[in-house]
Design a protein around this motif. Structure first.
Motif, short mmCIF file in Angstrom:
data_model
loop_
_atom_site.label_atom_id
_atom_site.label_comp_id
_atom_site.label_asym_id
_atom_site.label_seq_id
_atom_site.Cartn_x
_atom_site.Cartn_y
_atom_site.Cartn_z
N ASN A 1 9.69 46.61 14.16
CA ASN A 1 10.12 45.63 13.17
C ASN A 1 11.51 45.13 13.50
OD1 ASN A 1 7.88 45.64 11.23
ND2 ASN A 1 8.47 47.77 10.87
N PHE A 2 11.79 43.90 13.06
CA PHE A 2 13.15 43.40 13.26
C PHE A 2 14.10 44.27 12.45
CE2 PHE A 2 16.87 40.77 12.93
CZ PHE A 2 16.96 40.26 14.22
N PRO A 3 15.22 44.69 13.03
CA PRO A 3 16.10 45.65 12.34
C PRO A 3 16.72 45.07 11.07
CG PRO A 3 17.13 44.81 14.35
CD PRO A 3 15.72 44.35 14.38
N ASP A 4 16.88 45.95 10.08
CA ASP A 4 17.59 45.53 8.88
C ASP A 4 19.08 45.46 9.19
OD1 ASP A 4 18.60 48.15 8.86
OD2 ASP A 4 17.11 48.84 7.42
N ALA A 5 19.89 45.04 8.20
CA ALA A 5 21.31 44.78 8.45
C ALA A 5 22.04 46.04 8.90
CB ALA A 5 21.95 44.20 7.19
N ASP A 6 21.73 47.20 8.29
CA ASP A 6 22.43 48.43 8.66
C ASP A 6 22.11 48.85 10.09
OD1 ASP A 6 23.66 48.61 6.21
OD2 ASP A 6 22.14 49.94 5.34
N THR A 7 20.82 48.74 10.46
CA THR A 7 20.43 49.11 11.82
C THR A 7 21.02 48.14 12.84
OG1 THR A 7 18.35 50.01 10.97
CG2 THR A 7 18.47 49.59 13.33
N LEU A 8 21.00 46.84 12.49
CA LEU A 8 21.55 45.85 13.41
C LEU A 8 23.06 46.07 13.59
CD1 LEU A 8 20.94 43.47 15.20
CD2 LEU A 8 21.24 41.95 13.24
N ARG A 9 23.72 46.48 12.53
CA ARG A 9 25.14 46.79 12.64
C ARG A 9 25.37 47.93 13.64
NH1 ARG A 9 29.77 46.15 9.40
NH2 ARG A 9 28.55 44.91 7.94
N GLN A 10 24.53 48.96 13.57
CA GLN A 10 24.63 50.07 14.53
C GLN A 10 24.41 49.58 15.96
OE1 GLN A 10 22.32 53.65 13.48
NE2 GLN A 10 22.16 52.83 11.42
N ILE A 11 23.41 48.71 16.14
CA ILE A 11 23.11 48.18 17.48
C ILE A 11 24.30 47.40 18.02
CG2 ILE A 11 21.64 46.57 18.75
CD1 ILE A 11 19.36 47.34 16.80
N VAL A 12 24.89 46.55 17.16
CA VAL A 12 26.03 45.75 17.58
C VAL A 12 27.20 46.64 17.96
CG1 VAL A 12 27.79 44.12 16.79
CG2 VAL A 12 25.39 43.71 16.25
N GLU A 13 27.45 47.67 17.17
CA GLU A 13 28.60 48.54 17.43
C GLU A 13 28.43 49.34 18.73
OE1 GLU A 13 28.87 50.62 13.74
OE2 GLU A 13 30.12 49.08 12.80
N VAL A 14 27.18 49.56 19.15
CA VAL A 14 26.93 50.20 20.44
C VAL A 14 27.35 49.27 21.58
CG1 VAL A 14 25.10 50.91 22.03
CG2 VAL A 14 25.13 51.79 19.69
N HIS A 15 27.05 47.97 21.42
CA HIS A 15 27.31 47.01 22.50
C HIS A 15 28.70 46.39 22.43
CE1 HIS A 15 22.89 47.26 22.64
NE2 HIS A 15 23.01 46.87 23.88
N HIS A 16 29.26 46.30 21.23
CA HIS A 16 30.59 45.68 21.06
C HIS A 16 31.48 46.65 20.29
CE1 HIS A 16 28.98 41.98 22.67
NE2 HIS A 16 28.10 41.88 21.70
N LYS A 17 31.91 47.66 20.98
CA LYS A 17 32.72 48.70 20.33
C LYS A 17 34.04 48.10 19.84
CE LYS A 17 30.84 52.36 23.30
NZ LYS A 17 29.92 52.87 22.30
N GLY A 18 34.45 48.50 18.64
CA GLY A 18 35.74 48.07 18.12
C GLY A 18 35.75 46.70 17.49
N ILE A 19 34.57 46.08 17.31
CA ILE A 19 34.53 44.77 16.67
C ILE A 19 35.04 44.89 15.24
CG2 ILE A 19 32.11 45.05 15.94
CD1 ILE A 19 31.77 42.03 16.39
N LYS A 20 35.83 43.91 14.80
CA LYS A 20 36.43 43.97 13.47
C LYS A 20 35.35 43.95 12.40
CE LYS A 20 40.73 41.74 14.93
NZ LYS A 20 41.60 40.55 14.81
N PRO A 21 35.41 44.86 11.42
CA PRO A 21 34.37 44.95 10.39
C PRO A 21 34.16 43.65 9.62
CG PRO A 21 35.78 46.89 10.32
CD PRO A 21 36.41 45.94 11.29
N GLU A 22 35.25 42.94 9.33
CA GLU A 22 35.11 41.69 8.56
C GLU A 22 34.36 40.63 9.37
OE1 GLU A 22 37.83 38.48 6.02
OE2 GLU A 22 38.79 39.82 7.48
N LEU A 23 34.69 40.53 10.66
CA LEU A 23 33.98 39.58 11.51
C LEU A 23 32.52 39.95 11.63
CD1 LEU A 23 33.79 37.24 13.55
CD2 LEU A 23 34.57 38.84 15.33
N LEU A 24 32.24 41.24 11.81
CA LEU A 24 30.86 41.68 11.96
C LEU A 24 30.05 41.40 10.69
CD1 LEU A 24 28.61 43.05 13.49
CD2 LEU A 24 29.57 45.27 12.84
N THR A 25 30.62 41.72 9.53
CA THR A 25 29.92 41.49 8.27
C THR A 25 29.63 40.00 8.06
OG1 THR A 25 30.94 43.43 7.25
CG2 THR A 25 30.08 41.75 5.76
#
Length: 279
Positions: A178-202
């Protein structure tokens, strides 16, 4: 031998269960899901996690099942016989081993990826039924029977472009990513873009899901595309405020990473025009 995910691949609990069930049952794992949801990468990560070598067979519209077993070059043998070449006496000189043969003859267990099986014609899966079930096949030119020394872990991916035969499906363990929900997608992004600013990511993920849920969208952007988009946002040093300035109906910044056809671009241009008109 248990797959528990890796540091670079966020696997859901049900996906881990599916992989391990297929390994236990010694059945091919058939993985479906939207393009860009990590089906192909799953096979690579399973191989890395379990410390196994991987053989990858990429299927095209012209691929035939026989090519996965072997190909016999009769034309070259005829030409060599006309030239008096002695190697024509050994027919094995004219047989090219396919990916299944390479996997079957391996002394060690490995992962065999059959990628995008639905690209081939409808008979392709049926033509591999017995070989994948019994893990053996016959070479008519030499009289050999090639039998798997170590049964490989077979992972088959499909983008659901065409239906697969029931007889083939019965022999597989099936899982839909299934396409990932927001929490899972956030985890995926943080694996690939470590240190991304939380406000920008949200803000970026909120905007991304708004785009995916836009009525009339022909191709929804995938996980791989949001990762590319975020990479560009970081490269351009854009902030959460820059994204908010666009508004929900405007064409998103660096939209070429997310919208991949002119119909979807025109859709957002019309939405942006209507939003400006209604102000």
């Amino acid at each position: 031998m248990q797959f528990t995910g890796t540091d670079t691949y966020v696997a859901s609990d049900d996906l881990k269960v599916a992989v391990n069930a297929a390994v236990t049952l010694q059945r091919p794992l058939l993985v479906k899901g939207e393009p860009g949801t990590g089906k192909t990468e799953l096979a690579r990560q399973v191989a890395n996690s379990l410390g196994l070598r991987m053989i990858e067979w990429n299927i095209k519209s012209t691929t035939k099942a026989q090519q996965g077993l072997y190909e016999y070059d009769a034309v070259s043998r005829l030409r060599d016989s006309q030239l008096g070449d002695e190697k024509v006496n050994d027919v094995s000189n004219y047989i090219k081993k396919g990916k299944l043969w390479q996997a079957f003859e391996s002394d060690e267990r490995l992962v065999l990826l059959i990628d995008e099986i639905d690209k081939a014609d409808i008979e392709f899966p049926n033509d591999l039924l017995q070989e994948l079930d019994k893990m053996e096949f016959h070479v008519y030119e030499t009289g050999q029977t090639i039998r798997a020394e170590q049964r490989p872990i077979v992972i088959i991916t499909s983008n659901n472009e065409k239906e697969l035969p029931d007889a083939f499906l019965r022999r597989c363990f099936f899982h839909y990513i299934n396409f990932p929900d927001a929490d899972t997608l956030r985890q995926i992004v943080e694996v690939h873009h470590k240190g991304i600013k939380p406000e920008l990511l949200t803000t970026a993920l909120t905007r991304f899901y708004e785009i995916r849920e836009t009525p009339g969208l022909k191709k929804k952007p995938s996980t791989s595309e949001v990762l590319d988009w975020l990479k560009l946002l970081l490269a351009e040093d854009l902030s959460a405020e820059d994204l908010r300035k666009d508004g929900a109906n405007a064409l998103p910044k660096l939209h070429g990473a997310l919208l991949k056809n002119e119909q979807d671009v025109h859709l957002f241009e019309r939405l942006a025009f209507m939003a400006r008109r209604d102000r």
